[in-house]
Design a protein around this motif. Sequence first.
Motif, short mmCIF file in Angstrom:
data_model
loop_
_atom_site.label_atom_id
_atom_site.label_comp_id
_atom_site.label_asym_id
_atom_site.label_seq_id
_atom_site.Cartn_x
_atom_site.Cartn_y
_atom_site.Cartn_z
N LEU A 1 40.95 -5.16 -88.00
CA LEU A 1 39.65 -5.23 -87.20
C LEU A 1 39.01 -3.90 -87.55
O LEU A 1 39.44 -3.09 -87.72
N ASN A 2 37.73 -4.07 -87.49
CA ASN A 2 36.89 -2.80 -87.99
C ASN A 2 36.31 -2.55 -86.52
O ASN A 2 35.54 -3.21 -85.52
N ARG A 3 36.53 -1.22 -85.95
CA ARG A 3 36.29 -0.76 -84.63
C ARG A 3 34.88 -0.37 -84.49
O ARG A 3 34.37 0.01 -85.49
N THR A 4 34.47 -0.43 -83.20
CA THR A 4 33.36 -0.03 -83.18
C THR A 4 33.30 1.57 -83.68
O THR A 4 33.96 2.29 -83.63
N GLY A 5 31.79 2.00 -84.09
CA GLY A 5 31.62 3.38 -84.44
C GLY A 5 32.31 3.71 -85.81
O GLY A 5 31.96 4.67 -86.14
N ARG B 1 37.59 -6.63 -75.51
CA ARG B 1 37.93 -6.33 -76.93
C ARG B 1 36.64 -6.21 -77.77
O ARG B 1 35.49 -6.97 -77.50
N ASP B 2 36.54 -5.28 -78.60
CA ASP B 2 35.44 -4.93 -79.59
C ASP B 2 34.12 -4.89 -79.01
O ASP B 2 33.06 -5.74 -79.17
N ALA C 1 39.62 -1.91 -79.49
CA ALA C 1 38.58 -1.72 -80.18
C ALA C 1 37.49 -1.53 -79.71
O ALA C 1 36.36 -1.98 -79.89
N CYS C 2 37.34 -0.72 -78.53
CA CYS C 2 36.23 -0.05 -78.07
C CYS C 2 36.10 1.36 -78.36
O CYS C 2 36.75 1.79 -79.36
N ASN C 3 35.31 2.15 -77.56
CA ASN C 3 35.06 3.63 -78.08
C ASN C 3 35.89 4.39 -77.02
O ASN C 3 35.44 5.67 -76.94
N TYR D 1 30.69 -2.54 -85.48
CA TYR D 1 32.19 -2.74 -85.85
C TYR D 1 32.23 -3.70 -86.78
O TYR D 1 33.11 -3.84 -87.43
N ASP E 1 43.15 3.03 -79.87
CA ASP E 1 42.77 1.60 -80.36
C ASP E 1 42.96 0.65 -79.28
O ASP E 1 42.17 -0.22 -79.15
#
Lengths: 364, 585
Positions: A191-195, B503-504, B529-531, A36, B563
């Motif tokens: 925010l730059n997200r995962t993946g 988060r994240d 901000a997870c998958n 991320y 998101d």
Amino acid sequence: MSPPLLGVEEEGQGSVSSPADDCIPQNGLGIKEWNYLGLSDFSSVDSSGVTSSSEDSKNNLNLKATELRLGLPGSQSPERKTELCLLNSGKLDEKALFPLLPSKDGTCLPLQKSVVTGNKRGFSDTMDGFSEMKGTMYTEKSWMFHGAGMDSQSQQPLSHAKYSVPQASVKKDWPANAIQEQPCATNRTNLNRTGVSNNSRSAPAAKAQVVGWPPVRSFRTKTLATSSKNNDEVDGKPGPAAVFVKVSMDGAPYLRKVDLGMYSTYRELSSALEKMFSCFTLGQCGAHAIPGKEMLSESKLKDLLHGSEYVLTYEDKDGDWMLVGDVPWEMFIETCKRLKIMKSTDAIGLAPSAMDKSKKDCQT
Amino acid sequence: MGSSELKRSKDSVSDESARRSSFPDEVLERVLSLLKSHRDRSSVSLVCKDWYNAERWSRTHVFIGNCYSVTPEIVARRFPRIRSVTLKGKPRFSDFNLVPENWGADIHAWLVVFAAKYPFLEELRLKRMAISDESLEFLAISFPNFKALSLLSCDGFSTNGLAAIATHCKNLTELDIQENGIDDKGGSWLSCFPERFMSLEVLNFANLTSDINFDALEKLVGRCKSMRVLKLNRSVSLEQLQRLLVSAPQLAELGTGSFSQELTIREYEELESTLSICKNMHTLSGLWDAKGIYLPALYPACSHLTFLNLSYAALQSVELAKLLAHCPRLKRLWVLDTVEDKGLEAVGLNCPLLEELRVFPADPFDDEIVHGVTEAGFVAVSFGCPRLHYVLYFCRQMTNAAVATIVQNCPDFTHFRLCIMNPGQPDYLTNEPMDEAFGAVVKTCTKLQRLSVSGLLTDLTFEYIGRYAKNLETLSVAFAGRSDWGMQCVLGGCSKLRKLEIRDCPFGNAALLSGLEKYESMRSLWMSACNVTMNGCRLLAREMPRLNVEVMKEDGSDESQADKVYVYRSIAGPRRDAPPSVLTL
């Protein structure tokens, strides 16, 4: 005991690459999995950067001293190289004067040692990752200014830009992290997200800008921001308004902040700065130092300051760097934006009321 | 009823009716009315129908941890005699701007129901709720017995709302405005207290920035002889503080105003002697812009201090050390990291009774200034303060070994919140993940209720948490973990988990769905901000109808990504007041 800085060099010679190597694979894993921060894209680039520059660092002991002043956002490769030249003139004293750790008491020795180890790695990596790779990336305008509606916490006392070096800081140890711009800790926008690889985002630098990190309540950050930014806003209350400015010193690992409102003459300011930065000379910090030693370091610093090894300069409202001491104190407080203790050799060309803006001195 | 009578009535009752309560309802209610803990009350209400009824009739205070888990009508139906309400609204991450504006948690609907069902309502304590000036005025007018208003981390109102409260609430004893997003339109609200008004015991307006009418304040404090908590805002000067203290030496909690005015020697001495009369003081806060030279004025007032909040005073280590030498009874200490490790060493030396320590970052977003505290400070405190059980620590470096030492010294941690400010940062000495640090925490601190993790963490951390943290109720995770397995360990292992905020992290649908049954026993789950994808959320919503699953979309994000996900149990059904950016599934 040899100041940690020397230790840095030793370590640098011997095994700069190994911590870096240790870092990379591990980080490679971690970074790639998270992604991320878009770190995976950097890791491969950086590894090459690291290994190649580690060679350089082995050859040039003076590089280490330079890295200590990474506190300034303006410390990019061009400047650093300039520093190198100056340092190469063989000022070994400086290394002795700028150990990385503030405390030298017995109790802290083990810590000091271990931190030193960390520092060494950190700095070599810093140097490596930073100047080689990041240098190119960040030379252009890569400042991300806060505010501009990026998030609601834009009242930070930011008179300068921040950028992030995610790869470097994730991988490196404290000093590196501390000194370099933290990727996520500082910036707080999208925010730059995962993946999702985020390299495509805000072009060159500006890695992951993170909303809401560190997790400090907006109320608190706003309040602290206004307290340190009181400066120009005259409260109309009795008593001097706080005028906080940052003070940096060439070779010191980090900046300090002083409240100019606390002083009424140049002499008071100068002696306060002496006290503050004497801890960078012999690893003493604050009044807890053994009196004898402290005096020694303070006088040594005084000698440095007064013996025109160092001069005190400031950046005024127009962005010009001037020597301190020329204008009346009240006017000085109003126009001073930040202070820098620089080597007098650097300050050549700064006349008291110079409008000179030599790049190498004016990086903000 | 004497005990012998009790016995007789018990014996005389048959086995069947022995199952019924032997006490008249009034007695049972009387007994149960002494129960204060809402958890005990919940347990009591499950015993049998009689006890359920007795409990509901005897309850005077209701605590609602998530305002959307229940409707005000349901509450009013069950508890007819409520006088005090505590309500919490938005998810905690709204404090850090992760929740969109207009998300909800508006108090007004609740007030309307309360006005009808609880006209004798006395206390309202809100946290992370949206409250408008109109609502405040409505509150002030609708409840003639209203006594205590406490607002923490709320937003949507201005000082006009406070003026309405001051004007209309004749029986007000408490006005506590803390850390809110308040629109400060000026200090005239304070003048709205009627001239004869004298019942105020708690006044906290430290949140506000504008000048208040000091004259009005001085008169108010002079009239309210029962005042025990007074927390001023920054606009109040030292000289004004001294004048206030003269009329209120009985204060138990004091929040000073600005501590940096230039004082003459005489003024300083006056302040010092006034402070020395405040022998009841157990809590001290404020100290905005504190100047080191004036701190000694506080020393005489510190002898009985148990809570010192210096989190808005950027003290240096020496200043703190000198101050702490006068605070031997300190149990709770909040500081800024400007005090550095040296300052924390002084904490360890001077405060053996310390139970809670919070170290806030003075410049959390400013990287150039690399000060603050390190692991050394924390370790120093742990050696000197074995009773430490609550810590919130912001730092820029940490090691596994240090944390292991810390928990060895202080095994009684109930709240361990460590924030290494650079996300994903490893042990700076060994470059390893911080797994072993948190492993040590959960293995050693068996009473741990709340944990916040940070630094570079693999799934191993979560394996440890799931295996050892059996009393854990709240877990906060950021920038950590490697795979779904991490989250699954936590969901599977922490039987008492109530709040999980993430988060994240690289946790996806598999992790989300592994907690299907678990979420009903929890208050809420937050994942941002997870998958996690929309499909995963929809599946969750479909399988678990008693959960509310809400997704907050961000502009420009992928259609299929979820998101921000907020999942919570509710008997109120999906909410109808969500803004467009929040999808209720």
